[in-house]
Design a protein around this motif. Structure first.
Motif, mmCIF file in Angstrom:
data_model
loop_
_atom_site.group_PDB
_atom_site.id
_atom_site.type_symbol
_atom_site.label_atom_id
_atom_site.label_comp_id
_atom_site.label_asym_id
_atom_site.label_seq_id
_atom_site.Cartn_x
_atom_site.Cartn_y
_atom_site.Cartn_z
ATOM 1 N N VAL A 117 0.704 -0.796 -0.100
ATOM 2 C CA VAL A 117 0.303 0.040 0.237
ATOM 3 C C VAL A 117 1.195 1.299 -0.034
ATOM 4 N N ALA A 118 2.388 0.773 0.021
ATOM 5 C CA ALA A 118 3.176 1.913 0.165
ATOM 6 C C ALA A 118 3.869 1.656 0.423
ATOM 7 N N THR A 119 5.399 3.057 -0.160
ATOM 8 C CA THR A 119 6.771 2.835 0.289
ATOM 9 C C THR A 119 7.312 4.231 1.079
ATOM 10 N N LEU A 120 7.034 3.839 2.132
ATOM 11 C CA LEU A 120 7.264 4.796 3.498
ATOM 12 C C LEU A 120 8.955 5.782 3.406
ATOM 13 N N THR A 121 9.731 4.777 3.092
ATOM 14 C CA THR A 121 11.196 5.596 2.867
ATOM 15 C C THR A 121 11.630 4.968 1.935
ATOM 16 N N LYS A 122 12.737 5.444 1.098
ATOM 17 C CA LYS A 122 13.922 5.255 0.150
ATOM 18 C C LYS A 122 15.121 5.573 1.237
ATOM 19 N N GLU A 123 15.993 4.599 1.730
ATOM 20 C CA GLU A 123 17.132 5.457 2.490
ATOM 21 C C GLU A 123 18.300 4.884 2.098
ATOM 22 N N PRO A 124 19.519 5.284 2.273
ATOM 23 C CA PRO A 124 20.681 4.826 1.702
ATOM 24 C C PRO A 124 20.345 3.703 3.164
ATOM 25 N N ASN A 125 21.185 2.542 2.625
ATOM 26 C CA ASN A 125 21.693 2.015 3.166
ATOM 27 C C ASN A 125 23.659 1.990 3.391
ATOM 28 N N TYR A 126 23.989 1.056 4.348
ATOM 29 C CA TYR A 126 25.380 0.889 5.105
ATOM 30 C C TYR A 126 25.444 0.019 4.993
ATOM 31 N N ALA A 127 27.153 -0.427 5.077
ATOM 32 C CA ALA A 127 27.872 -1.204 5.415
ATOM 33 C C ALA A 127 28.691 -0.759 6.590
ATOM 34 N N ALA A 128 28.019 -1.430 7.978
ATOM 35 C CA ALA A 128 29.075 -0.673 9.771
ATOM 36 C C ALA A 128 29.695 -2.257 10.521
ATOM 37 N N ILE A 129 30.881 -1.296 11.420
ATOM 38 C CA ILE A 129 31.480 -1.780 12.499
ATOM 39 C C ILE A 129 31.828 -1.643 13.623
ATOM 40 N N SER A 130 31.472 -2.137 14.441
ATOM 41 C CA SER A 130 32.148 -1.531 16.141
ATOM 42 C C SER A 130 32.860 -0.775 16.795
#
Length: 165
Positions: A117-130
């Motif tokens: 019914v919707a696309t609410l976000t189109k956000e960049p994604n990343y790899a992360a490390i502590s």
């Protein structure tokens, strides 16, 4: 390394993030015949919404969590089954339609029983490390160098196409 993570202010306290890997969509899914209009997270007020425990869909979602009635779990298959059984009004799935199709197949359900019914976000994604990991910044720097190569030779675009992003 944690792949495909949304960046939030809270997460930036604990993690180093790579350069952007791609865009990820968070979709709202309902049971077919139970659709309702959704243009923003605020349209989910008063609805019971299935969602991944501990996940985040970016800063707008972090604000919305204060007023949403979230039914959390650790499994998209379980979330879909709750939706099909009418135990939740909607579910949030990411990264988009390809994830929905994959999870419906995995659950042994029928895609035609669900509606996006919707696309609410189109956000960049990343790899992360502590930040506490040994050589964390050096690892992120190496990853960023490889991502730059993959962008220039088209590898990231090819991978994203393969998986429907």
């Amino acid at each position: 390394i944690i792949p495909c993570l949304f960046k939030t202010a809270d997460r930036e306290k604990d993690f180093f993030f790579s350069d952007e890997i791609g865009l990820e969509e968070a979709i709202v899914v309902t049971k077919k015949g139970k659709e309702f209009p959704v243009k923003s997270f605020s349209d989910l007020k008063g609805k019971k919404v299935g969602y991944l425990n501990g996940g985040s869909l970016g800063n707008d979602f972090e604000v919305a969590k204060a007023y949403l009635n979230l039914d959390v779990d650790n499994d998209a298959v379980l979330r879909l089954k709750k939706l099909e059984a009418g135990r939740v009004d909607a579910i949030l799935i990411n990264p988009g339609k390809s994830a929905l199709i994959y999870q419906v197949k995995k659950a042994g359900l029928v895609i035609d029983n669900f509606s996006i019914v919707a696309t609410l976000t189109k956000e960049p994604n990343y790899a992360a490390i502590s930040k506490k990991a040994p050589q964390a910044q050096k690892t992120i720097d190496r990853l960023n160098a490889e991502l730059k190569k993959m962008r220039s030779n088209g590898a990231i675009e090819k991978i994203n196409k393969k998986y429907g992003f």
